[in-house]
Design a protein around this motif. Structure first.
Motif, PDB file in Angstrom:
ATOM      1  N   THR A 132     -11.731   4.631  -6.446  1.00 40.07           N
ATOM      2  CA  THR A 132     -11.090   3.466  -7.050  1.00 40.07           C
ATOM      3  C   THR A 132     -11.388   2.259  -6.179  1.00 40.07           C
ATOM      4  O   THR A 132     -11.678   2.406  -4.988  1.00 40.07           O
ATOM      5  CB  THR A 132      -9.566   3.671  -7.144  1.00 40.07           C
ATOM      6  OG1 THR A 132      -9.063   4.039  -5.851  1.00 40.07           O
ATOM      7  CG2 THR A 132      -9.216   4.775  -8.126  1.00 40.07           C
ATOM      8  N   ASP A 133     -11.325   1.083  -6.779  1.00 41.25           N
ATOM      9  CA  ASP A 133     -11.666  -0.109  -6.011  1.00 41.25           C
ATOM     10  C   ASP A 133     -10.804  -1.289  -6.445  1.00 41.25           C
ATOM     11  O   ASP A 133     -11.109  -1.948  -7.426  1.00 41.25           O
ATOM     12  CB  ASP A 133     -13.155  -0.430  -6.189  1.00 41.25           C
ATOM     13  CG  ASP A 133     -13.624  -1.515  -5.237  1.00 41.25           C
ATOM     14  OD1 ASP A 133     -12.991  -1.700  -4.174  1.00 41.25           O
ATOM     15  OD2 ASP A 133     -14.626  -2.189  -5.545  1.00 41.25           O
ATOM     16  N   ARG A 134      -9.693  -1.453  -5.725  1.00 41.33           N
ATOM     17  CA  ARG A 134      -8.827  -2.605  -5.924  1.00 41.33           C
ATOM     18  C   ARG A 134      -8.445  -3.108  -4.541  1.00 41.33           C
ATOM     19  O   ARG A 134      -8.421  -2.345  -3.573  1.00 41.33           O
ATOM     20  CB  ARG A 134      -7.577  -2.205  -6.724  1.00 41.33           C
ATOM     21  CG  ARG A 134      -7.899  -1.775  -8.150  1.00 41.33           C
ATOM     22  CD  ARG A 134      -6.654  -1.497  -8.988  1.00 41.33           C
ATOM     23  NE  ARG A 134      -5.704  -0.567  -8.422  1.00 41.33           N
ATOM     24  CZ  ARG A 134      -5.792   0.759  -8.472  1.00 41.33           C
ATOM     25  NH1 ARG A 134      -6.832   1.331  -9.041  1.00 41.33           N
ATOM     26  NH2 ARG A 134      -4.842   1.522  -7.945  1.00 41.33           N
ATOM     27  N   ALA A 150       2.407   1.666  -3.376  1.00 35.76           N
ATOM     28  CA  ALA A 150       1.388   2.093  -4.339  1.00 35.76           C
ATOM     29  C   ALA A 150       1.106   3.581  -4.210  1.00 35.76           C
ATOM     30  O   ALA A 150       1.005   4.301  -5.203  1.00 35.76           O
ATOM     31  CB  ALA A 150       0.098   1.287  -4.152  1.00 35.76           C
ATOM     32  N   ILE A 151       1.016   4.065  -2.982  1.00 33.10           N
ATOM     33  CA  ILE A 151       0.758   5.488  -2.750  1.00 33.10           C
ATOM     34  C   ILE A 151       1.918   6.326  -3.277  1.00 33.10           C
ATOM     35  O   ILE A 151       1.720   7.316  -3.970  1.00 33.10           O
ATOM     36  CB  ILE A 151       0.542   5.761  -1.245  1.00 33.10           C
ATOM     37  CG1 ILE A 151      -0.758   5.106  -0.761  1.00 33.10           C
ATOM     38  CG2 ILE A 151       0.544   7.247  -0.947  1.00 33.10           C
ATOM     39  CD1 ILE A 151      -2.010   5.660  -1.362  1.00 33.10           C
ATOM     40  N   TRP A 199       0.832  -1.188   0.000  1.00 32.70           N
ATOM     41  CA  TRP A 199       0.000   0.000   0.000  1.00 32.70           C
ATOM     42  C   TRP A 199       0.872   1.245   0.000  1.00 32.70           C
ATOM     43  O   TRP A 199       0.642   2.175  -0.763  1.00 32.70           O
ATOM     44  CB  TRP A 199      -0.926  -0.034   1.222  1.00 32.70           C
ATOM     45  CG  TRP A 199      -1.816   1.148   1.330  1.00 32.70           C
ATOM     46  CD1 TRP A 199      -2.875   1.456   0.540  1.00 32.70           C
ATOM     47  CD2 TRP A 199      -1.722   2.196   2.288  1.00 32.70           C
ATOM     48  NE1 TRP A 199      -3.441   2.627   0.944  1.00 32.70           N
ATOM     49  CE2 TRP A 199      -2.752   3.093   2.030  1.00 32.70           C
ATOM     50  CE3 TRP A 199      -0.864   2.453   3.347  1.00 32.70           C
ATOM     51  CZ2 TRP A 199      -2.954   4.230   2.775  1.00 32.70           C
ATOM     52  CZ3 TRP A 199      -1.074   3.586   4.096  1.00 32.70           C
ATOM     53  CH2 TRP A 199      -2.102   4.460   3.809  1.00 32.70           C
ATOM     54  N   ILE A 215      -6.020  -1.063  -2.179  1.00 31.79           N
ATOM     55  CA  ILE A 215      -6.300   0.330  -1.850  1.00 31.79           C
ATOM     56  C   ILE A 215      -6.976   0.453  -0.491  1.00 31.79           C
ATOM     57  O   ILE A 215      -7.991  -0.189  -0.226  1.00 31.79           O
ATOM     58  CB  ILE A 215      -7.168   0.987  -2.942  1.00 31.79           C
ATOM     59  CG1 ILE A 215      -6.395   0.994  -4.253  1.00 31.79           C
ATOM     60  CG2 ILE A 215      -7.575   2.397  -2.536  1.00 31.79           C
ATOM     61  CD1 ILE A 215      -7.185   1.490  -5.432  1.00 31.79           C
ATOM     62  N   ASP A 216      -6.400   1.296   0.352  1.00 32.90           N
ATOM     63  CA  ASP A 216      -6.970   1.611   1.661  1.00 32.90           C
ATOM     64  C   ASP A 216      -7.668   2.958   1.549  1.00 32.90           C
ATOM     65  O   ASP A 216      -7.020   3.986   1.360  1.00 32.90           O
ATOM     66  CB  ASP A 216      -5.853   1.669   2.716  1.00 32.90           C
ATOM     67  CG  ASP A 216      -6.368   2.017   4.099  1.00 32.90           C
ATOM     68  OD1 ASP A 216      -7.565   2.342   4.249  1.00 32.90           O
ATOM     69  OD2 ASP A 216      -5.566   1.969   5.040  1.00 32.90           O
ATOM     70  N   LYS A 217      -8.984   2.942   1.636  1.00 31.59           N
ATOM     71  CA  LYS A 217      -9.766   4.179   1.556  1.00 31.59           C
ATOM     72  C   LYS A 217     -10.355   4.537   2.917  1.00 31.59           C
ATOM     73  O   LYS A 217     -11.320   5.279   2.997  1.00 31.59           O
ATOM     74  CB  LYS A 217     -10.885   4.034   0.523  1.00 31.59           C
ATOM     75  CG  LYS A 217     -10.367   3.821  -0.883  1.00 31.59           C
ATOM     76  CD  LYS A 217     -11.458   3.921  -1.925  1.00 31.59           C
ATOM     77  CE  LYS A 217     -12.433   2.779  -1.841  1.00 31.59           C
ATOM     78  NZ  LYS A 217     -13.412   2.768  -2.929  1.00 31.59           N
ATOM     79  N   PRO A 251      -9.989  10.116  -0.307  1.00 36.15           N
ATOM     80  CA  PRO A 251      -9.949   8.819  -0.990  1.00 36.15           C
ATOM     81  C   PRO A 251     -10.585   8.886  -2.388  1.00 36.15           C
ATOM     82  O   PRO A 251     -11.673   9.416  -2.564  1.00 36.15           O
ATOM     83  CB  PRO A 251     -10.745   7.902  -0.060  1.00 36.15           C
ATOM     84  CG  PRO A 251     -10.578   8.522   1.294  1.00 36.15           C
ATOM     85  CD  PRO A 251     -10.577  10.003   1.034  1.00 36.15           C
TER      86      PRO A 251
END
Length: 136
Positions: free
Chosen positions: A81-83, A11-12, A8, A86-88, A78
């Motif tokens: 997006t939805d994977r 990715a960020i 995560w 991903i931490d929302k 946030p």
């Protein structure tokens, strides 16, 4: 650090680098962030559904952007997006780019930053910070 948190975090940071144009092959007009220091802060509000608290926090972050050592900044929420990676769960993010770690250290003790923390910290229940130094 757990694998999911590392993925995560990477990715960020990758998304931030792409958004700011520092990835090889990006347009010539993109900003090169070589040698910079990135400070990325995630806030979880005590009342995450309070539009007023979120607006107060965002207004405070806009005020923080006037600190002289900040080279670039980004305030975000946030994304839609939805994977699985991903931490929302956070409420607001605050990404800063400094020319150096010394500039970031100066930001930490700047009166504007200290006033922000003093007046707005009652709004959040959790803060997570990711600092990254450039590798080139």
């Amino acid at each position: 650090m757990p694998k999911k948190r590392v993925r995560w975090s990477l990715a960020i940071m990758t998304a931030a680098a792409v958004a700011m144009g520092s990835v090889a092959g990006s347009p010539a007009s993109a900003q090169d962030l070589s040698g910079t220091f990135v400070h990325h802060v995630y806030f979880w509000l005590k009342q995450p559904n309070s539009a007023g608290d979120r607006a107060r926090l965002i207004d405070g972050l806009k005020t923080l952007s006037s600190v002289k050592t900040i080279k670039a900044h980004h305030i975000g929420v946030p994304a839609a997006t939805d994977r699985p990676v991903i931490d929302k769960s956070y409420s607001v993010s605050w990404m800063l780019v400094f020319a150096s770690k010394a500039d970031q250290d100066s930001y930490q003790v700047d009166p504007i930053h200290l006033a922000f923390v003093e007046h707005l910290s009652p709004l959040w229940e959790r803060v997570v910070v990711y600092d990254a130094e450039a590798i080139d």
